[in-house]
Write a protein that holds these residues in place. Structure first.
Motif, PDB file in Angstrom:
ATOM      1  N   THR A  94       0.819  -1.212   0.000  1.00 44.15           N
ATOM      2  CA  THR A  94       0.000   0.000   0.000  1.00 44.15           C
ATOM      3  C   THR A  94       0.856   1.266   0.000  1.00 44.15           C
ATOM      4  O   THR A  94       0.450   2.293  -0.543  1.00 44.15           O
ATOM      5  CB  THR A  94      -0.960   0.009   1.202  1.00 44.15           C
ATOM      6  OG1 THR A  94      -0.220  -0.167   2.410  1.00 44.15           O
ATOM      7  CG2 THR A  94      -1.990  -1.099   1.077  1.00 44.15           C
ATOM      8  N   SER A  95       2.043   1.203   0.606  1.00 42.76           N
ATOM      9  CA  SER A  95       2.948   2.358   0.556  1.00 42.76           C
ATOM     10  C   SER A  95       3.410   2.626  -0.863  1.00 42.76           C
ATOM     11  O   SER A  95       3.459   3.782  -1.312  1.00 42.76           O
ATOM     12  CB  SER A  95       4.166   2.119   1.455  1.00 42.76           C
ATOM     13  OG  SER A  95       3.810   2.174   2.814  1.00 42.76           O
ATOM     14  N   ILE A  96       3.754   1.562  -1.583  1.00 43.21           N
ATOM     15  CA  ILE A  96       4.161   1.725  -2.980  1.00 43.21           C
ATOM     16  C   ILE A  96       3.021   2.347  -3.781  1.00 43.21           C
ATOM     17  O   ILE A  96       3.220   3.289  -4.556  1.00 43.21           O
ATOM     18  CB  ILE A  96       4.578   0.373  -3.588  1.00 43.21           C
ATOM     19  CG1 ILE A  96       5.843  -0.159  -2.900  1.00 43.21           C
ATOM     20  CG2 ILE A  96       4.834   0.513  -5.088  1.00 43.21           C
ATOM     21  CD1 ILE A  96       6.232  -1.553  -3.334  1.00 43.21           C
ATOM     22  N   LEU A  97       1.817   1.830  -3.596  1.00 44.98           N
ATOM     23  CA  LEU A  97       0.666   2.362  -4.328  1.00 44.98           C
ATOM     24  C   LEU A  97       0.382   3.806  -3.949  1.00 44.98           C
ATOM     25  O   LEU A  97       0.101   4.657  -4.811  1.00 44.98           O
ATOM     26  CB  LEU A  97      -0.569   1.494  -4.058  1.00 44.98           C
ATOM     27  CG  LEU A  97      -0.551   0.083  -4.659  1.00 44.98           C
ATOM     28  CD1 LEU A  97      -1.743  -0.717  -4.157  1.00 44.98           C
ATOM     29  CD2 LEU A  97      -0.571   0.146  -6.184  1.00 44.98           C
ATOM     30  N   TYR A  98       0.456   4.105  -2.650  1.00 47.54           N
ATOM     31  CA  TYR A  98       0.160   5.470  -2.178  1.00 47.54           C
ATOM     32  C   TYR A  98       1.186   6.464  -2.718  1.00 47.54           C
ATOM     33  O   TYR A  98       0.832   7.556  -3.172  1.00 47.54           O
ATOM     34  CB  TYR A  98       0.159   5.491  -0.651  1.00 47.54           C
ATOM     35  CG  TYR A  98      -0.327   6.782  -0.042  1.00 47.54           C
ATOM     36  CD1 TYR A  98      -1.690   7.043   0.063  1.00 47.54           C
ATOM     37  CD2 TYR A  98       0.566   7.739   0.444  1.00 47.54           C
ATOM     38  CE1 TYR A  98      -2.149   8.231   0.632  1.00 47.54           C
ATOM     39  CE2 TYR A  98       0.117   8.916   1.014  1.00 47.54           C
ATOM     40  CZ  TYR A  98      -1.244   9.164   1.110  1.00 47.54           C
ATOM     41  OH  TYR A  98      -1.685  10.335   1.655  1.00 47.54           O
ATOM     42  N   LEU A  99       2.466   6.083  -2.683  1.00 46.04           N
ATOM     43  CA  LEU A  99       3.520   6.974  -3.162  1.00 46.04           C
ATOM     44  C   LEU A  99       3.493   7.123  -4.679  1.00 46.04           C
ATOM     45  O   LEU A  99       3.840   8.184  -5.209  1.00 46.04           O
ATOM     46  CB  LEU A  99       4.890   6.449  -2.721  1.00 46.04           C
ATOM     47  CG  LEU A  99       5.153   6.486  -1.208  1.00 46.04           C
ATOM     48  CD1 LEU A  99       6.450   5.759  -0.873  1.00 46.04           C
ATOM     49  CD2 LEU A  99       5.207   7.927  -0.698  1.00 46.04           C
ATOM     50  N   CYS A 100       3.078   6.087  -5.376  1.00 48.98           N
ATOM     51  CA  CYS A 100       3.009   6.154  -6.843  1.00 48.98           C
ATOM     52  C   CYS A 100       1.752   6.879  -7.328  1.00 48.98           C
ATOM     53  O   CYS A 100       1.794   7.585  -8.333  1.00 48.98           O
ATOM     54  CB  CYS A 100       3.055   4.744  -7.443  1.00 48.98           C
ATOM     55  SG  CYS A 100       4.656   3.924  -7.315  1.00 48.98           S
ATOM     56  N   ALA A 101       0.632   6.692  -6.630  1.00 45.74           N
ATOM     57  CA  ALA A 101      -0.635   7.280  -7.078  1.00 45.74           C
ATOM     58  C   ALA A 101      -0.864   8.684  -6.534  1.00 45.74           C
ATOM     59  O   ALA A 101      -1.509   9.504  -7.181  1.00 45.74           O
ATOM     60  CB  ALA A 101      -1.787   6.372  -6.665  1.00 45.74           C
ATOM     61  N   GLY A 102      -0.353   8.972  -5.316  1.00 50.07           N
ATOM     62  CA  GLY A 102      -0.598  10.262  -4.686  1.00 50.07           C
ATOM     63  C   GLY A 102      -1.852  10.219  -3.833  1.00 50.07           C
ATOM     64  O   GLY A 102      -2.719   9.353  -4.021  1.00 50.07           O
ATOM     65  N   PRO A 103      -1.982  11.145  -2.872  1.00 48.65           N
ATOM     66  CA  PRO A 103      -3.116  11.134  -1.931  1.00 48.65           C
ATOM     67  C   PRO A 103      -4.482  11.202  -2.600  1.00 48.65           C
ATOM     68  O   PRO A 103      -5.419  10.539  -2.159  1.00 48.65           O
ATOM     69  CB  PRO A 103      -2.864  12.373  -1.064  1.00 48.65           C
ATOM     70  CG  PRO A 103      -1.400  12.629  -1.179  1.00 48.65           C
ATOM     71  CD  PRO A 103      -1.022  12.228  -2.574  1.00 48.65           C
ATOM     72  N   GLN A 104      -4.612  11.991  -3.664  1.00 55.22           N
ATOM     73  CA  GLN A 104      -5.923  12.197  -4.269  1.00 55.22           C
ATOM     74  C   GLN A 104      -6.463  10.954  -4.969  1.00 55.22           C
ATOM     75  O   GLN A 104      -7.664  10.700  -4.955  1.00 55.22           O
ATOM     76  CB  GLN A 104      -5.855  13.370  -5.261  1.00 55.22           C
ATOM     77  CG  GLN A 104      -5.504  14.704  -4.635  1.00 55.22           C
ATOM     78  CD  GLN A 104      -6.475  15.100  -3.542  1.00 55.22           C
ATOM     79  OE1 GLN A 104      -7.682  14.955  -3.693  1.00 55.22           O
ATOM     80  NE2 GLN A 104      -5.948  15.618  -2.435  1.00 55.22           N
TER      81      GLN A 104
END
Length: 385
Positions: A112-122
């Motif tokens: 989920t960290s990888i996804l969050y950092l790659c996708a961004g908060p929005q």
């Protein structure tokens, strides 16, 4: 690079969702002589190991990088399915869950960290929803194969699962690192500072406990107790497999989590996602009709699929430290503690009377609702509940 990581994680989620023995996971173990209390006891031991391993794995992930952690865990996941395929007694299934505990805690917060950092908060809630839904799509495909081709050959179902997890391990080789190298980061934050920062967000503890309760109600009822309920209703293995296909299909609605919370509003959405499993458990407790039982299990599946991306976004948004994997591992440790207590209660009650266990599920879901309401009143965080 970011889009490639997201695409690869989507593929890994799809392949790791392909658990071909999923429709008969409880029955598979029972054929090998493992009772329902032993099954849930193994689950509780697994949760206890998760508590022990969560934070150490988070620290390791923040130091060696998220890519390396994903690689290690995906290959261990593959190994755990080989062990499951070869298991014929309590010790074998326990060994599989021990390996799985290592994997779960290693992946905890990293994917989920990888996804969050790659996708961004929005965009993160949408990406989390798609990621979870692809796992459900894998379950759907595997359930279809089980129903149409595997049938009563439980061992073949386990072997096919080995193949899908091996493919996911190979796919993990293509990931790229998103966490900066140690030399590029600020001075390493002391663990005590990370611990304080990880739990500092207002209302976080109540959110984590509520999340643990709702997740465990869904996990226990839709994975273990549902099959006992179906047998109580006189359903055949083929019918159970067919129902499982639709259950997996409904899990795809997690892709619409962001749209659902936006349309209903966070406060109303949180209430609905707690009341739905409570209602489902109460009806399951009171009925022995197949149609009603299946409908209630589907209701639990939909509510959990919509809830998980929502709570993942909230948890990631509450991280106040650069050691994201460690912080999320600390969060997971709290959730695992709740899961152990809840799971043992489910196991003891189910061994005594299935209806008592289902009634407990309803109480747990209502408790989660009260916790989310308390968070809103004490902190004013409207988006929590």
């Amino acid at each position: 690079m970011h889009k490639r990581n997201i695409a690869l994680l989507y593929g890994i989620s799809l392949l790791q969702g392909m658990v071909f023995y999923g429709p008969i996971s409880t029955l598979y173990r029972q054929v090998q002589g493992i009772g329902i209390f032993q099954i849930l006891l193994i689950e509780s031991i697994s949760y206890a190991l998760c508590i022990v391993l969560e934070v150490p794995w988070g620290v390791v992930a923040d130091r060696i990088g998220y890519k390396r952690t994903m690689l290690i865990c995906c290959w261990l996941y593959f190994l755990s399915k080989i062990v499951f395929w070869q298991s014929t007694d309590f010790a074998g299934f326990l060994a599989e869950r021990v390996l799985l505990s290592v994997v779960i805690t290693g992946l905890s917060g990293v994917d989920t960290s990888i996804l969050y950092l790659c996708a961004g908060p929005q965009e993160s809630q949408h990406v989390f929803g798609v990621y979870n839904s692809l796992g459900e799509a894998g379950l759907l495909g595997a359930a279809a194969v089980f129903t149409l081709f595997v049938g009563d050959d439980y061992r073949l179902a386990a072997l096919l699962t080995v193949f899908s997890y091996g493919a996911a391990a190979l796919l993990s080789l293509g990931l790229t690192e998103v966490r900066p190298a140690p030399a590029e980061r600020a001075a390493r934050e002391p663990f005590k500072a990370t611990l304080r920062a990880s739990l500092a967000a207002p209302g976080l503890a109540a959110l984590l406990v509520a999340s643990g309760l709702l997740t465990e109600v869904h996990q226990t009822v839709t994975v273990f107790l549902n099959q006992l309920q179906y047998e109580r209703c006189g359903m055949t293995s083929t019918a159970i497999g067919a129902v499982y296909i639709v259950t997996s299909l409904l899990g795809l609605c997690g892709a619409f989590s962001a749209r659902f919370t936006g349309a209903a509003g966070p406060r109303r959405a949180a209430r609905l996602l707690c009341l739905a499993p409570a209602l489902g458990c109460l009806v399951l407790m009171a009925t022995d009709r197949a149609a009603l039982s299946v409908g209630c299990v589907w209701l639990l599946r939909v509510s959990d699929s919509l809830f998980q991306p929502y709570r993942l976004r909230l948890q990631n948004a509450m991280v106040r430290t650069g050691n994201r994997a460690t912080a999320l591992s600390i969060h997971a440790m709290v959730v695992d503690t709740v899961s152990i207590v809840t799971n043992l209660a489910f196991g003891a009650l189910a061994e005594w009377d299935l209806r008592a266990a289902l009634g407990f599920g309803a109480v747990a879901a209502v408790t989660a609702l009260l916790l989310l309401e308390r968070v809103r009143r004490r902190t004013g965080l409207q988006e929590v509940g």
